[in-house]
Design an enzyme around this catalytic site. Structure first.
Site, short mmCIF file in Angstrom:
data_model
loop_
_atom_site.label_atom_id
_atom_site.label_comp_id
_atom_site.label_asym_id
_atom_site.label_seq_id
_atom_site.Cartn_x
_atom_site.Cartn_y
_atom_site.Cartn_z
N CYS B 55 30.59 -39.39 -47.27
CA CYS B 55 31.28 -38.64 -46.30
C CYS B 55 30.75 -37.51 -45.40
O CYS B 55 29.63 -36.92 -46.21
CB CYS B 55 32.75 -38.15 -46.84
SG CYS B 55 33.68 -39.35 -46.77
N ALA B 61 24.36 -37.15 -54.94
CA ALA B 61 23.80 -36.91 -56.21
C ALA B 61 22.64 -36.01 -56.63
O ALA B 61 22.42 -35.63 -57.46
CB ALA B 61 23.46 -38.33 -56.81
N ASN B 153 27.09 -55.24 -47.81
CA ASN B 153 27.99 -55.58 -48.79
C ASN B 153 29.37 -54.98 -48.45
O ASN B 153 29.56 -54.11 -48.64
CB ASN B 153 27.76 -55.26 -50.21
CG ASN B 153 26.33 -55.88 -51.01
OD1 ASN B 153 26.00 -57.10 -50.23
ND2 ASN B 153 25.65 -55.15 -51.65
N HIS B 166 29.42 -48.83 -44.43
CA HIS B 166 28.06 -48.71 -44.53
C HIS B 166 27.36 -49.83 -44.79
O HIS B 166 27.95 -50.86 -45.21
CB HIS B 166 27.78 -47.56 -45.71
CG HIS B 166 27.80 -48.10 -47.02
ND1 HIS B 166 29.26 -48.54 -47.71
CD2 HIS B 166 26.79 -48.49 -48.00
CE1 HIS B 166 28.88 -49.01 -48.72
NE2 HIS B 166 27.36 -48.94 -48.92
N GLN B 168 22.95 -51.08 -46.01
CA GLN B 168 21.97 -50.75 -46.66
C GLN B 168 20.60 -51.10 -46.02
O GLN B 168 20.60 -52.15 -45.30
CB GLN B 168 21.89 -51.05 -48.40
CG GLN B 168 23.03 -50.67 -49.00
CD GLN B 168 22.74 -50.69 -50.52
OE1 GLN B 168 21.69 -50.25 -50.92
NE2 GLN B 168 23.74 -51.30 -51.20
N HIS B 299 18.02 -63.61 -36.62
CA HIS B 299 19.21 -64.29 -36.72
C HIS B 299 19.83 -63.32 -37.98
O HIS B 299 19.34 -62.72 -38.75
CB HIS B 299 19.23 -65.54 -37.20
CG HIS B 299 18.33 -66.02 -38.53
ND1 HIS B 299 16.83 -65.99 -38.62
CD2 HIS B 299 18.62 -66.10 -39.81
CE1 HIS B 299 16.48 -66.19 -39.78
NE2 HIS B 299 17.44 -66.21 -40.50
N HIS B 301 22.86 -63.75 -41.13
CA HIS B 301 23.58 -64.65 -42.17
C HIS B 301 24.85 -63.82 -42.31
O HIS B 301 24.66 -62.70 -43.01
CB HIS B 301 23.03 -65.05 -43.16
CG HIS B 301 21.60 -65.76 -43.01
ND1 HIS B 301 21.58 -67.08 -42.74
CD2 HIS B 301 20.25 -65.41 -43.16
CE1 HIS B 301 20.49 -67.45 -42.70
NE2 HIS B 301 19.61 -66.51 -42.81
N PHE B 315 33.54 -69.59 -56.51
CA PHE B 315 32.69 -69.04 -57.50
C PHE B 315 31.50 -70.03 -57.43
O PHE B 315 31.39 -71.24 -57.52
CB PHE B 315 33.25 -69.31 -58.90
CG PHE B 315 34.22 -68.37 -58.99
CD1 PHE B 315 33.91 -67.04 -59.73
CD2 PHE B 315 35.38 -68.31 -58.85
CE1 PHE B 315 34.63 -65.87 -59.87
CE2 PHE B 315 36.57 -67.32 -58.94
CZ PHE B 315 36.29 -66.22 -59.69
N VAL B 317 28.99 -70.61 -59.46
CA VAL B 317 28.56 -70.74 -61.02
C VAL B 317 28.31 -72.27 -61.57
O VAL B 317 28.05 -73.01 -60.75
CB VAL B 317 29.72 -70.17 -61.93
CG1 VAL B 317 30.10 -68.81 -61.31
CG2 VAL B 317 31.28 -71.04 -61.45
#
Ligand SMILES: O=P(O)(O)O[C@H]1O[C@H](CO)[C@@H](O)[C@H](O)[C@H]1O
Ligand SMILES: O=P(O)(O)O[C@H]1O[C@H](CO)[C@@H](O)[C@H](O)[C@H]1O
Lengths: 349, 349
Positions: B55, B61, B153, B166, B168, B299, B301, B315, B317
């Site tokens: 914010c 940190a 993400n 946000h 990364q 591109h 994804h 899942f 997996v």
């Protein structure tokens, strides 16, 4: 210049079995976590539930009634991803739109009649019956199909849709992607170095003693040098064995016993029924089974998702999906929480 | 013999961009789900939280205080997986134990000063500032590093550890695995067919009209023929563009607008803030940026995990981790729940 220390300095490592790189970033475990906390593990599972299609005596989706089995029980998956008779898509009209036929069968194998047990809670002789059932299903389906994938999804966190102890077996008319990679890598290694990749690898890990988790007369369990998941392990026979059915009775008993030890260690790590996906890889089967597959060594992969505790997992997302696998601690650091605040890291060996 | 129908019969499809196969099993969606139900999305997020390190005005940190930014805000990740000065592991002593140096930087980019918004809730001009910031950071870090991975993400389900909007940016001294695969595939396609793989692919999808989700003057959004995730999409410029900084102002405005539309569609699908990982891929940068990268087409994804509802995900997996990617419906069927019981499937297009 600073001296390189794997436990302190990020680096990339190569997975020679699956031809992939992983980014190893030690000390990322320290970052604060405001992200998703997994739901606590399932409340108690009843030993027997007549409505659970995996239980003895239950009626399945297709109307069949399960026998009152008392050991392992193998049956056809009622919602198979692979069926024996799918028609062929025919030739593709463009190199960017390629589809091919996929035929196969999907089976489910219950490990035990009770829903409230897991492999590590079974006795060694009970686990041995599972090992024998794995060998038989490989033989049975391997007579027709070039690849028989045995795998277990354990725990709701791993997408397991039924708490009854079971695994699945998907046999296919094609070599799946990962099987193809392992085939290429092992074949190339053998032709270059004159011995199976995983035989030499197991030998090296026994000498280096840095990543061994368990050893027994016939088996090794280690955290591979190129492990991606925090507590990933590789289970290997010491002898050169290409497929499950080749295991001797002594090797099968010893496998049951080392599996019980490994899975108990996993459960004790975070004092939870440890979730994972695991599966067996052995030499291809089917009509080409008689060819020379001596570059293959039988092995099982264990991929557990937990990172810091029973409810904080590693997410393979973002960078991992778009760029490359990344791990937050080194394979040598394999960390666990003993419940003692002052003991931050320890090996599970 | 039965006529093949992709919507009914399982088959495998080839991903020519990443050189992978996917098993497509239509109708697996019908199987009962007793497995994990995801926790409901976060309760309301406060617009401003002085303790949230993303914010404006908050202390991070490392002790730094964020400015009172009012557009996008780019800063160094306080827990970077990649740092600029990691020492080199040196030559490896064995072909099965290969490690290499990894250098880089990890940045975080806030999209907006408010924590309670997401990209589709921003205005088109606000999204345009994000597009410009993506182009600038690619230019800035691409001056030094061969690969600049921008990824978002979104949502706790995708391992996002902070609800503030946000993304990364991880720039690395090496081409990550997936970048290498895309490089190999696009280079091979160009040399064989004389045009960029993704230019021809976009062209074909415009002709076939089976998997288009959105089109605009400068952009296409489609479900790729080889999609693995249930609602996966590929976002492509119509013009041959190798990297984000090459986009014209008109293309950037149009990108902001088509992203708002796509992300709104996603949110409306299950009436939830749709989780996903997304990221940009463009031609490599760094000291080799001047080489011929004409086989590359820029591109993005989008990989969203939801399958049946806001709380039931796919899942990846077991079979997927051990053998090959598998999907439970065809890319052409892309299914959504309109809240009407009698309307079971529809395209999101
Ligand atoms: O960097 P974050 O948001 O803390 O962490 C998230 O993204 C990273 C990059 O995709 C992943 O490695 C982490 O597993 C994930 O939780
Ligand atoms: O077959 P199940 O247990 O219903 O489903 C589980 O295992 C499958 C095979 O690994 C996966 O494709 C599914 O996503 C997962 O939920």
């Amino acid at each position: 210049a600073t001296t390189f220390r794997a436990s302190e300095h990020q680096h990339i490592r190569y997975n020679p079995l699956q031809d992939e790189w992983v980014l190893v970033s030690a000390h990322r475990m320290k970052r604060p976590w405001q992200g998703q906390v997994e739901p606590p593990p399932l409340k108690t599972v009843p030993r027997h539930d007549p409505h659970n299609p995996l239980c003895p005596g239950a009626t399945r989706a297709n109307g069949e009634v399960n026998p009152y089995y008392d050991g392992t029980f193998l049956f056809d998956n009622d919602f198979p991803a692979l069926q024996p008779d799918a028609p062929n898509p025919g030739p593709s009209d463009h190199p960017l739109f390629q589809a091919e036929a996929a035929r196969g069968v999907c089976k489910v194998m219950c490990f035990h009649p009770w829903s409230d047990v897991t492999l590590p809670l079974l006795s060694v002789p009970e686990i041995r019956t599972v090992v024998d059932a794995w060998a038989s299903v490989t033989e049975e389906l391997g007579a027709q199909y070039p690849w028989v994938q045995i795998f277990e999804n354990k725990g709701a966190m791993m997408g397991c849709s039924n708490p009854h102890p079971h695994c699945q077996v998907w046999a296919s008319s094609f070599l799946p992607d990962i099987a193809q990679r392992e085939e290429r890598s092992q074949r190339a290694y053998q032709s270059q170095h004159g011995e199976p990749l995983l035989m030499e690898y197991g030998h090296q890990e026994l000498l280096r003693k840095e990543r061994l988790v368990l050893t027994s007369e016939h088996w090794l369990v280690l955290v591979p040098f190129w492990a991606v998941w925090p507590f990933q392990t590789l289970l290997l026979p010491r002898r050169h064995v290409r497929r499950l059915p080749e295991l001797t009775p002594a090797e099968r008993d010893d496998l049951a016993s080392i599996m019980k030890k490994l899975l108990t260690k996993y459960d004790n790590l975070f004092e939870t029924s440890f979730p994972y996906s695991m599966g067996w890889h052995g030499a291809p089967t089917g009509s080409e089974a008689g060819a020379n597959w001596d570059h293959w060594q039988l092995h099982a992969h264990y991929y557990p998702p937990l990172l810091r505790s029973a409810t904080i997992r590693k997410f393979m997302v973002g960078y991992e999906m778009l760029a490359q696998a990344q791990r937050d601690l080194t394979p040598e650091q394999v960390h666990y929480c003993l419940g003692q605040k002052d003991r931050e890291t320890a090996t599970i060996a």
